[in-house]
Design an enzyme around this catalytic site. Sequence first.
Site, PDB file in Angstrom:
ATOM      1  CE  LYS A  22      -0.739   0.011   4.973  1.00 21.10           C
ATOM      2  NZ  LYS A  22       0.082   1.413   5.348  1.00 21.10           N
ATOM      3  CG  ASP A  23       3.653   2.080   2.784  1.00 20.83           C
ATOM      4  OD1 ASP A  23       2.869   2.522   3.028  1.00 20.83           O
ATOM      5  OD2 ASP A  23       4.532   1.340   3.527  1.00 20.83           O
TER       6      ASP A  23
ATOM      7  CB  THR B 247      -6.790   6.765  12.172  1.00 22.81           C
ATOM      8  OG1 THR B 247      -6.311   6.356  10.978  1.00 22.81           O
ATOM      9  CG2 THR B 247      -7.849   7.914  11.857  1.00 22.81           C
TER      10      THR B 247
ATOM     11  CB  SER C  49      -5.468   6.636   7.512  1.00 25.61           C
ATOM     12  OG  SER C  49      -6.256   6.320   6.292  1.00 25.61           O
TER      13      SER C  49
ATOM     14  NE  ARG D 209      -7.666   3.218   4.128  1.00 28.29           N
ATOM     15  CZ  ARG D 209      -7.769   2.497   4.908  1.00 28.29           C
ATOM     16  NH1 ARG D 209      -9.177   1.783   5.260  1.00 28.29           N
ATOM     17  NH2 ARG D 209      -6.857   1.907   5.783  1.00 28.29           N
ATOM     18  NE  ARG D 210      -6.636   2.382   8.945  1.00 25.87           N
ATOM     19  CZ  ARG D 210      -5.390   2.132   9.089  1.00 25.87           C
ATOM     20  NH1 ARG D 210      -4.556   3.127   9.668  1.00 25.87           N
ATOM     21  NH2 ARG D 210      -4.855   1.010   8.724  1.00 25.87           N
TER      22      ARG D 210
ATOM     23  NE  ARG E 135       3.747  10.092  10.403  1.00 28.75           N
ATOM     24  CZ  ARG E 135       4.833  10.323   9.772  1.00 28.75           C
ATOM     25  NH1 ARG E 135       5.409  11.156   9.304  1.00 28.75           N
ATOM     26  NH2 ARG E 135       5.689   9.148   9.571  1.00 28.75           N
TER      27      ARG E 135
ATOM     28  NE  ARG F  45       0.259   5.149  13.565  1.00 27.62           N
ATOM     29  CZ  ARG F  45      -0.236   5.504  12.584  1.00 27.62           C
ATOM     30  NH1 ARG F  45      -1.366   5.228  12.312  1.00 27.62           N
ATOM     31  NH2 ARG F  45       0.709   6.273  11.710  1.00 27.62           N
TER      32      ARG F  45
ATOM     33  CB  CYS G  73      -0.522   5.727   0.139  1.00 30.20           C
ATOM     34  SG  CYS G  73       0.895   6.839   0.707  1.00 30.20           S
TER      35      CYS G  73
END
Length: 335
Positions: free
Chosen positions: A91-92, A142, A144, A146-147, A168, A174, A261
């Site tokens: 995914k990276d 998160t 992201s 997207r999340r 981050r 996390r 990404c």
Amino acid sequence: MNGQPITEQPSATAALRLGTRRSALAMAQSGMVAREVTRVTGRPVELVEITTYGDTSRESLAQIGGTGVFVSALRDALLEGRIDFAVHSLKDLPTAAPEGLALAAVPEREDVRDALVATEGLALDELVEKLAGAGRPARIGTGSPRRMAQLNAWAKAHDARLETVAIRGNVDTRIGFVTSGELDAVVLATAGLNRLGRSAEISQHLDTEVMVPAPGQGALAIECATADTDLTTALAALDHAPTRVAVAAERALLATLEAGCSAPVAALATWGRENELRLDGVVGDPDGTALLKMSANGPIVLDETAEQQAAALGRALADRLLAAGAAALMGERAR
């Protein structure tokens, strides 16, 4: 002997140099691949730790651009001959194919789902309900977009009080936000927690109907120099064709959207009966006010053109998302 000079033959057991990021997750993933490479080649593998820009920057992925920040230093090391091959979280990887490098293998994919790690081991709806009773929203971390987009969309659909917090850091950092009480939960990739042996800390696997994963999530990419044909051929033994074809569809969607990404884009390709591939694509804005979700299905002939067929499916779904206004939701499209 007989006056002839003695020449040293290349050793078939010389160690292969595997380039990896320094994080615990990257080292765990690379260690797994190293053992498999030794199994198929009979050669030992030594890990070469490389620091990437994404590892040292404290900015958010959206600020530093996201695309390639965990990959570029490894690719430079490959092209300069300092390592023989590299392992990435797929995914990276930027969607553009790099000159001089080959994606030698995509091993079988791990669990694609995202996971909630929450206080008291609560599921998402339980957490939101409990904290609503306490008069406050659930604070979920998160890094992201997207999340964030999908969590906030879920909250709006369920009239739930939820606040997403940008974070981050590595897995320990996390999860530490939760154990310290600073956050009520964090969302991480199930695959990463499994590979680190930390699946027991998962409170809930988020169903892909609620949280569609990132393109390529759960998959690894093994990359080497195109010129090293012997190694490319050897590494191909680790390739899992159904995974490679599925992620080709997901990454084609991402490329057509011209998104990186760090963009609020999700995609998941799954296999059905008779080699039919289903692709789900999601584009949203991080605050969850708008979320586009579409699907496409297509039969895939598993021959040498299978990746091209899957990519065509991804491009077609991306075109439909763009026609429905996806570009405006993503903001500035990464190129």
